[in-house]
Design a protein around this motif. Sequence first.
Motif, PDB file in Angstrom:
ATOM      1  N   ALA A  50      17.167   9.298  -8.749  1.00  0.00           N
ATOM      2  CA  ALA A  50      15.909   9.116  -7.744  1.00  0.00           C
ATOM      3  C   ALA A  50      15.142   8.337  -7.266  1.00  0.00           C
ATOM      4  O   ALA A  50      15.320   8.275  -5.276  1.00  0.00           O
ATOM      5  N   ASP A  51      16.028   6.952  -7.508  1.00  0.00           N
ATOM      6  CA  ASP A  51      15.773   5.893  -7.264  1.00  0.00           C
ATOM      7  C   ASP A  51      15.707   5.360  -5.894  1.00  0.00           C
ATOM      8  O   ASP A  51      15.593   5.416  -4.847  1.00  0.00           O
ATOM      9  N   LEU A  52      17.266   5.676  -6.295  1.00  0.00           N
ATOM     10  CA  LEU A  52      18.080   5.309  -5.129  1.00  0.00           C
ATOM     11  C   LEU A  52      18.154   6.186  -4.214  1.00  0.00           C
ATOM     12  O   LEU A  52      18.229   6.036  -2.850  1.00  0.00           O
ATOM     13  N   GLN A  53      18.218   7.654  -4.402  1.00  0.00           N
ATOM     14  CA  GLN A  53      17.599   8.615  -3.585  1.00  0.00           C
ATOM     15  C   GLN A  53      16.703   8.082  -2.565  1.00  0.00           C
ATOM     16  O   GLN A  53      16.666   8.494  -1.590  1.00  0.00           O
ATOM     17  N   GLU A  54      15.293   7.883  -3.319  1.00  0.00           N
ATOM     18  CA  GLU A  54      14.438   7.566  -2.154  1.00  0.00           C
ATOM     19  C   GLU A  54      14.881   6.172  -1.209  1.00  0.00           C
ATOM     20  O   GLU A  54      13.886   5.962  -0.501  1.00  0.00           O
ATOM     21  N   ALA A  55      15.309   4.948  -1.941  1.00  0.00           N
ATOM     22  CA  ALA A  55      15.160   3.576  -1.569  1.00  0.00           C
ATOM     23  C   ALA A  55      16.180   4.124  -0.588  1.00  0.00           C
ATOM     24  O   ALA A  55      15.704   3.809   0.794  1.00  0.00           O
ATOM     25  N   LEU A  56      17.535   4.952  -0.073  1.00  0.00           N
ATOM     26  CA  LEU A  56      18.066   5.354   1.150  1.00  0.00           C
ATOM     27  C   LEU A  56      17.387   6.343   1.934  1.00  0.00           C
ATOM     28  O   LEU A  56      17.281   5.404   3.253  1.00  0.00           O
ATOM     29  N   ALA A  57      16.265   6.933   1.192  1.00  0.00           N
ATOM     30  CA  ALA A  57      15.689   7.980   2.300  1.00  0.00           C
ATOM     31  C   ALA A  57      14.583   6.841   3.335  1.00  0.00           C
ATOM     32  O   ALA A  57      14.478   7.252   4.498  1.00  0.00           O
ATOM     33  N   ARG A  58      14.392   6.064   2.665  1.00  0.00           N
ATOM     34  CA  ARG A  58      13.661   4.881   3.543  1.00  0.00           C
ATOM     35  C   ARG A  58      13.678   4.606   4.628  1.00  0.00           C
ATOM     36  O   ARG A  58      13.648   3.745   5.334  1.00  0.00           O
ATOM     37  N   ALA A  59      15.184   4.293   3.872  1.00  0.00           N
ATOM     38  CA  ALA A  59      16.422   3.418   4.702  1.00  0.00           C
ATOM     39  C   ALA A  59      16.723   4.409   5.684  1.00  0.00           C
ATOM     40  O   ALA A  59      17.520   3.380   6.675  1.00  0.00           O
ATOM     41  N   GLY A  60      16.089   5.312   6.303  1.00  0.00           N
ATOM     42  CA  GLY A  60      17.124   6.095   7.435  1.00  0.00           C
ATOM     43  C   GLY A  60      18.523   6.583   6.763  1.00  0.00           C
ATOM     44  O   GLY A  60      18.911   7.726   7.437  1.00  0.00           O
ATOM     45  N   TRP A  61      19.171   6.663   5.788  1.00  0.00           N
ATOM     46  CA  TRP A  61      19.930   7.828   5.142  1.00  0.00           C
ATOM     47  C   TRP A  61      19.642   9.064   4.687  1.00  0.00           C
ATOM     48  O   TRP A  61      18.105   9.237   4.102  1.00  0.00           O
ATOM     49  N   SER A  62      20.276  10.075   5.186  1.00  0.00           N
ATOM     50  CA  SER A  62      21.333  11.005   3.834  1.00  0.00           C
ATOM     51  C   SER A  62      20.995  11.805   2.792  1.00  0.00           C
ATOM     52  O   SER A  62      23.193  10.994   3.266  1.00  0.00           O
ATOM     53  N   VAL A  63      21.404  11.837   1.628  1.00  0.00           N
ATOM     54  CA  VAL A  63      22.124  12.268   0.718  1.00  0.00           C
ATOM     55  C   VAL A  63      22.635  13.763   0.983  1.00  0.00           C
ATOM     56  O   VAL A  63      21.768  14.607   1.078  1.00  0.00           O
ATOM     57  N   LEU A  64      23.904  13.685   0.908  1.00  0.00           N
ATOM     58  CA  LEU A  64      25.169  15.249   1.068  1.00  0.00           C
ATOM     59  C   LEU A  64      24.275  15.351  -0.364  1.00  0.00           C
ATOM     60  O   LEU A  64      25.432  15.029  -0.771  1.00  0.00           O
ATOM     61  N   GLY A  65      24.497  16.521  -1.019  1.00  0.00           N
ATOM     62  CA  GLY A  65      24.588  17.771  -1.989  1.00  0.00           C
ATOM     63  C   GLY A  65      24.187  16.759  -3.541  1.00  0.00           C
ATOM     64  O   GLY A  65      23.615  15.757  -2.581  1.00  0.00           O
ATOM     65  N   PRO A  66      24.667  16.470  -4.399  1.00  0.00           N
ATOM     66  CA  PRO A  66      24.292  16.063  -5.569  1.00  0.00           C
ATOM     67  C   PRO A  66      24.815  14.862  -5.166  1.00  0.00           C
ATOM     68  O   PRO A  66      25.865  14.333  -5.062  1.00  0.00           O
ATOM     69  N   MET A  67      23.761  14.055  -6.277  1.00  0.00           N
ATOM     70  CA  MET A  67      24.161  12.093  -6.836  1.00  0.00           C
ATOM     71  C   MET A  67      25.378  12.580  -7.899  1.00  0.00           C
ATOM     72  O   MET A  67      24.975  12.881  -8.480  1.00  0.00           O
ATOM     73  N   ARG A  68      26.404  11.655  -7.723  1.00  0.00           N
ATOM     74  CA  ARG A  68      27.577  11.479  -8.853  1.00  0.00           C
ATOM     75  C   ARG A  68      26.994  10.456  -9.735  1.00  0.00           C
ATOM     76  O   ARG A  68      27.038   9.901  -9.895  1.00  0.00           O
ATOM     77  N   SER A  69      27.190  10.714 -11.151  1.00  0.00           N
ATOM     78  CA  SER A  69      27.104   9.619 -11.986  1.00  0.00           C
ATOM     79  C   SER A  69      28.580   9.938 -12.660  1.00  0.00           C
ATOM     80  O   SER A  69      29.092  10.793 -12.911  1.00  0.00           O
ATOM     81  N   ARG A  70      28.409   8.038 -12.985  1.00  0.00           N
ATOM     82  CA  ARG A  70      29.518   8.218 -14.044  1.00  0.00           C
ATOM     83  C   ARG A  70      29.646   7.038 -14.847  1.00  0.00           C
ATOM     84  O   ARG A  70      30.096   6.805 -15.519  1.00  0.00           O
ATOM     85  N   ARG A  71      28.133   7.415 -15.920  1.00  0.00           N
ATOM     86  CA  ARG A  71      27.775   6.349 -16.385  1.00  0.00           C
ATOM     87  C   ARG A  71      28.549   7.179 -18.176  1.00  0.00           C
ATOM     88  O   ARG A  71      29.123   8.153 -18.212  1.00  0.00           O
TER      89      ARG A  71
END
Length: 95
Positions: free
Chosen positions: A74-95
């Motif tokens: 969620a923090d990454l999505q917020e940082a990307l949105a502030r920088a003008g980027w849009s995320v398509l679909g879900p953010m996948r995790s590799r943990r």
Amino acid sequence: MTLHTPLPQVLPVSAPAPRTGSELFGTLVAEVVAPAGPLQAPELLGWEVRLWQVARLGDATLEARPLYPHLEAADLQEALARAGWSVLGPMRSRR
């Protein structure tokens, strides 16, 4: 005769490269749409980011790993949105 398939172009990272070649770079992966202008990895505070010009729907595939343990998808999505980027679909995790 050999088949030569060109590798996808890796765009400059916004932080230092991974320590070893066998280590996975990003813990989070998403397809993204970039803001207008040249396509280059965004510089996001608290994140190491690598951008690949390969995506099914968006402009690129973004890989990121947090520099601090409290940062999440969620923090990454917020940082990307502030920088003008849009995320398509879900953010996948590799943990």
